[in-house]
Design a protein around this motif. Structure first.
Motif, short mmCIF file in Angstrom:
data_model
loop_
_atom_site.label_atom_id
_atom_site.label_comp_id
_atom_site.label_asym_id
_atom_site.label_seq_id
_atom_site.Cartn_x
_atom_site.Cartn_y
_atom_site.Cartn_z
N ASN A 1 0.84 -1.20 0.00
CA ASN A 1 0.00 0.00 0.00
C ASN A 1 0.87 1.25 0.00
OD1 ASN A 1 -2.37 1.32 -0.07
ND2 ASN A 1 -2.88 1.06 2.08
N GLN B 1 2.75 4.66 -1.17
CA GLN B 1 2.52 5.85 -2.01
C GLN B 1 3.86 6.51 -2.25
OE1 GLN B 1 -0.13 7.01 -3.51
NE2 GLN B 1 -1.46 5.40 -2.77
N ALA C 1 -4.45 9.64 -1.26
CA ALA C 1 -5.54 8.70 -1.05
C ALA C 1 -6.89 9.10 -1.59
CB ALA C 1 -5.65 8.40 0.44
N GLU D 1 -9.97 9.49 -3.59
CA GLU D 1 -10.27 9.03 -4.94
C GLU D 1 -11.56 9.66 -5.44
OE1 GLU D 1 -10.40 4.86 -5.05
OE2 GLU D 1 -8.44 4.57 -4.14
N GLU E 1 0.97 6.03 -10.95
CA GLU E 1 -0.06 6.35 -9.95
C GLU E 1 -1.45 6.23 -10.56
OE1 GLU E 1 0.92 10.23 -8.62
OE2 GLU E 1 2.91 9.65 -7.91
N ARG F 1 -2.21 2.48 -10.87
CA ARG F 1 -2.15 1.65 -9.66
C ARG F 1 -3.16 2.06 -8.60
NH1 ARG F 1 4.51 1.12 -9.61
NH2 ARG F 1 4.59 0.30 -11.75
N LYS F 2 -4.00 3.04 -8.90
CA LYS F 2 -5.05 3.38 -7.95
C LYS F 2 -6.45 3.01 -8.48
CE LYS F 2 -5.36 8.21 -9.49
NZ LYS F 2 -5.11 9.61 -9.11
N ASN G 1 -3.06 -5.40 -3.65
CA ASN G 1 -4.06 -4.54 -3.02
C ASN G 1 -5.49 -5.07 -3.19
OD1 ASN G 1 -2.08 -2.79 -2.15
ND2 ASN G 1 -2.35 -1.36 -3.86
#
Length: 616
Positions: free
Chosen positions: A108, A110, A119, A121, A231, A234-235, A267
């Motif tokens: 997890n 960043q 974080a 979203e 990023e 991966r989110k 994740n």
């Protein structure tokens, strides 16, 4: 970096993974001096509007020697520029990877360098534009579970897809779907995306083709935005990757996808991948990535059976507002067996043909269209028994009794000449050898036989002109009058050198197909150009000539088998080049030179192109 006047980067396309793109800061004379010295397959130059460079061009099917030559020419003219080799991309990727310490081990983490997007979203009601400059792809609104026809060929895969949609990231992760072309794997992937979005609109869903992913990796390396791209990927909560088999061409993009896969999987984010073959057959893919595809569930979609194909045709017809009876649907399904895309394409052609010619769609019309689309050997295959019609048995004739009753009783005084009745049917030929067969008959009737001889001589001479009855009346003026009412569409014809006779065949085939199917246009040849059959084809001449004379449709006859040119490579490379230049390529492979279905396909494509693009 602002002093650099050129850059040269790999820029792969779907049909040409070895395509490169060059950008130059120069005036037109400097650009021309460089391009004139390059003997590589390149596009015509285009304007660049990024503020750094003025012109750009593509290099096609580029090997290391070609890229070396381009690089040396640019360095000689403009000095040092920006050049990133595929191996250097991987090194740069690893250097930037070090900025995010332990990124492939953390579950997890960043990255510390980019706290701009942590974080929180967003809730994407629709696919957003990405935060590093690339436009995300939309899901196809027609690809839903509701519109997916389930049959024995896909029942297991459909059930697994529904289970994944109900519990994303919890079961069958990754979910790997493979099948041949046009069997519904992309449809099923999009259906999962629609279902998840409807069930939970706050989840981030990202659909991407492998080609687009590769392009984004390369551009992100060039722009220095690789970390932002990571990023962005991966989110996400659901990652849909289409046609992963194209990833095999690039090691750097495999490396990037590997790390993205690890982060998402650790994740608990759902990953769905499609391919045209199972993971074990992706032999050029790295073992570590291929093994990860086998962690979850691997499901395949086979070709649909007859009943499923009929159901698909019925549903697609309803969506396109095309009503066909069951006999027509069954006939089409019995002939087109390879994939669903082929069925959809044929329905669209029926619809286009019927609307353009104002004909009613019946079984006879469908058979005519089918006979032009399929090779004769496939048309000869038996159709289902339900379509066969029983014909009455042919009448029985008795040929032996018909020659005897020739009615010789009418000339009563010449009953003795009854055997000569067999010679009577050929009086018009009697002048050729009349005396050879007459003497036996004259022996039985000496007195009456002499007058017929004098009568027969003039009569055959008078009747002889009747042999010239076939009167030739050429109906050619009528087609010319009809052609005057057809809308002309200007095209350029390209053909292999010394193959002028085959070019004439191509034009004749187009004429016959257009006339037979009553299409409302005619092709007008503005220019005809041959191309060399050497190993180095000058592909740039195709778009160059079209652009110079302002013609947007090129009809190209492919290379013959005796040449050294690979036909598939020729087609793929030329399609990429013409697509880059926004030109329409109508290609006739040499193997299909005499196939009517190829000309009908191209004619209908040109018709649809004409209707959707009025400026053509």
């Amino acid at each position: 970096m602002s002093d650099k006047r050129w850059e040269l980067l790999q820029y792969p396309a779907e049909k040409d993974p070895n395509r490169w793109r060059a950008k130059i800061k120069a005036d037109e004379s400097e650009l021309s001096s460089v391009l004139d010295k390059l003997s590589v397959n390149k596009s015509r130059p285009f304007l660049v509007e990024d503020g750094k460079y003025e012109f750009g061009f593509y290099i096609y099917m580029a090997g290391s020697e070609e890229i070396k030559a381009v690089r040396e020419a640019l360095e000689k003219k403009f000095g040092e520029g920006i050049f990133v080799e595929p191996k250097q991309e991987e090194k740069l990727s690893e250097e930037l990877e070090g900025l995010a310490a332990g990124i492939d081990k953390a579950t997890n983490s960043q990255p510390s360098k980019a706290p701009a997007a942590p974080a929180p979203e967003p809730a994407p009601a629709a696919q957003p534009k990405s935060d590093y400059g690339f436009e995300d792809l939309e899901l196809n609104p027609r690809y839903t579970f509701k519109d997916f026809i389930i049959g024995p060929n896909n029942r297991f895969t459909a059930a697994a897809a529904q289970a994944v949609a109900d519990n994303p990231g919890k079961i069958y992760n990754p979910f790997f779907i493979y099948s041949g072309v046009g069997l519904g794997k992309t449809h099923m992937m999009h259906a999962v995306g629609h279902y998840v979005r409807k069930k939970n609109p706050n989840l981030r869903i990202l659909y991407v083709t492998t080609e687009k992913f590769m392009g984004e990796v390369i551009d992100s390396i060039r722009k220095g935005s690789l970390q932002q791209m990571r990023e962005h990927y991966r989110k996400v909560d659901l990652l849909l990757v289409d046609d992963i088999q194209f990833l095999v061409e690039s090691e750097s993009t495999q490396e990037e996808f590997f790390h993205t896969f690890n982060i998402l999987h650790q994740n608990g984010k759902q990953i769905i991948v499609t391919s045209d073959r199972p993971p074990k057959q992706l032999t050029t893919l790295e073992d570590r990535l291929r093994s990860r595809f086998e962690w979850g569930l691997i499901a395949d979609i086979k070709s649909p059976n007859l009943e499923t194909r009929v159901a698909i045709l019925k549903q697609k017809g309803e969506l396109d507002h095309l009503t066909l009876n069951d006999n027509i649907l069954l006939y089409i399904a019995s002939k087109l067996k390879s994939n669903i895309r082929e069925l959809e394409g044929f329905l669209k052609r029926i619809n286009a043909y019927a609307s353009l010619t104002h004909q009613e769609v019946n079984l006879d019309l469908v058979k005519v269209l089918m006979s032009d689309l399929l090779p004769p050997e496939e048309m000869a295959e038996p159709v289902p028994a339900s379509l066969k019609t029983e014909l009455p048995p042919p009448p029985i004739s008795f040929p032996q009794e018909q020659p005897k009753p020739i009615q010789p009783a009418q000339p009563a005084p010449e009953k003795t000449a009854a055997p000569a009745a067999e010679a009577a049917p050929a009086p018009s030929l009697a002048h050729a050898i009349p005396i050879a067969e007459e003497p036996p008959v004259q022996a039985s009737a000496p007195a009456s036989a002499v007058p017929p001889v004098t009568v027969h001589k003039p009569e055959p001479v008078k009747e002889a002109p009747q042999i010239k009855i076939p009167v030739f009346q050429p109906p050619k003026p009528q087609p010319d009058a009809q052609d005057a009412n057809l809308k002309p569409i200007e095209v350029v014809f390209f053909y292999p050198e010394t193959k002028e006779a085959e070019l004439s065949k191509v034009k004749e085939h187009f004429k016959e197909v257009i006339k037979k199917h009553k299409l409302k246009f005619k092709l007008v040849s503005v220019f005809e150009q041959s191309f060399s059959l050497t190993e180095k084809v000058n592909y740039a001449q195709f778009p160059e000539l079209c652009k110079n004379i302002k013609i947007s449709i090129a009809v190209v006859l492919g290379p013959p088998p005796e040449s050294n040119i690979e036909s598939e490579e020729f087609a793929n490379l030329l399609a990429t080049i013409m697509d880059d230049e926004k030109l329409s390529l109508q290609l006739i492979p040499w193997a299909e030179l005499n196939k009517d279905y190829r000309y009908l396909n191209l004619s209908l494509d040109i018709t649809l192109l004409k209707n959707t693009s009025p400026d053509i």
